[in-house]
Design a protein around this motif. Sequence first.
Motif: not given
Length: 231
Positions: A9-38
């Motif tokens: 349910g986070l299709g509207q959240v700004a996101a990008s892929r970042r490289d971590v020593d050859g592996e790709s992670v997804i990075v999202l901007e946090a907003g509002g209640d972080g624990q609820q997002m987690w």
Amino acid sequence: MDEILEAAGLGQVAASRRDVDGESVIVLEAGGDGQQMWDRVRAAVPTHYPVLVHDLDFALDRDYFEFSDADAPHAPADLMVRAETIDVDARIAAVSAGRPPVDPGTGDESYDLNAYDVAPYGPPEGMVLLPRPEPWAAFAYLPSFAVAGPYEPELLVAAARRWHQRYGAEPMVVGFATGFVVPRPPADLADAERLAAEHDFFAGLTVGQTTQRAYARALLRLDHWTLFDRP
């Protein structure tokens, strides 16, 4: 990436892929209640483990992992493999032998349950979705100010794996302090005291203004941990 975000349910959240020593992670901007997002991502995306981070730039800085053997590769997959071979108790004992002894106290000292909450360390700046489901993998990808000891980072990966197996502990926030959710706290005092000593080993300011044995009594009652230290 879009499918993963839509599932949570986070299709509207700004996101990008970042490289971590050859592996790709997804990075999202946090907003509002972080624990609820987690909670939402944890429930909806079983293939990727989510971690809230206080500082995105620091979270993606690999210099921390130079504590590992200089001749050994530091990619997350390599750290995970080496963590499987570590005898956690033996390694902690070997490192501790070179440190001043710790007075664990009597256990009768007072403690404050409210002192072990990660929230006062500030709101998370973002969330990183790891490309694997194991909670303990967080420490192969992300550095933590909570842990400032001069030992190989795969030792913390191995310890976090054991904490997950024993207590269901899952790192929710990694950054200026590291917060775990803990569905199965230790059930007896001897186990809690061993765990308190491990927390103190990895993050020497975790115990706070009390003693290891008093902190162990807090661990019997806590459904969350906050590991904290400074470099």
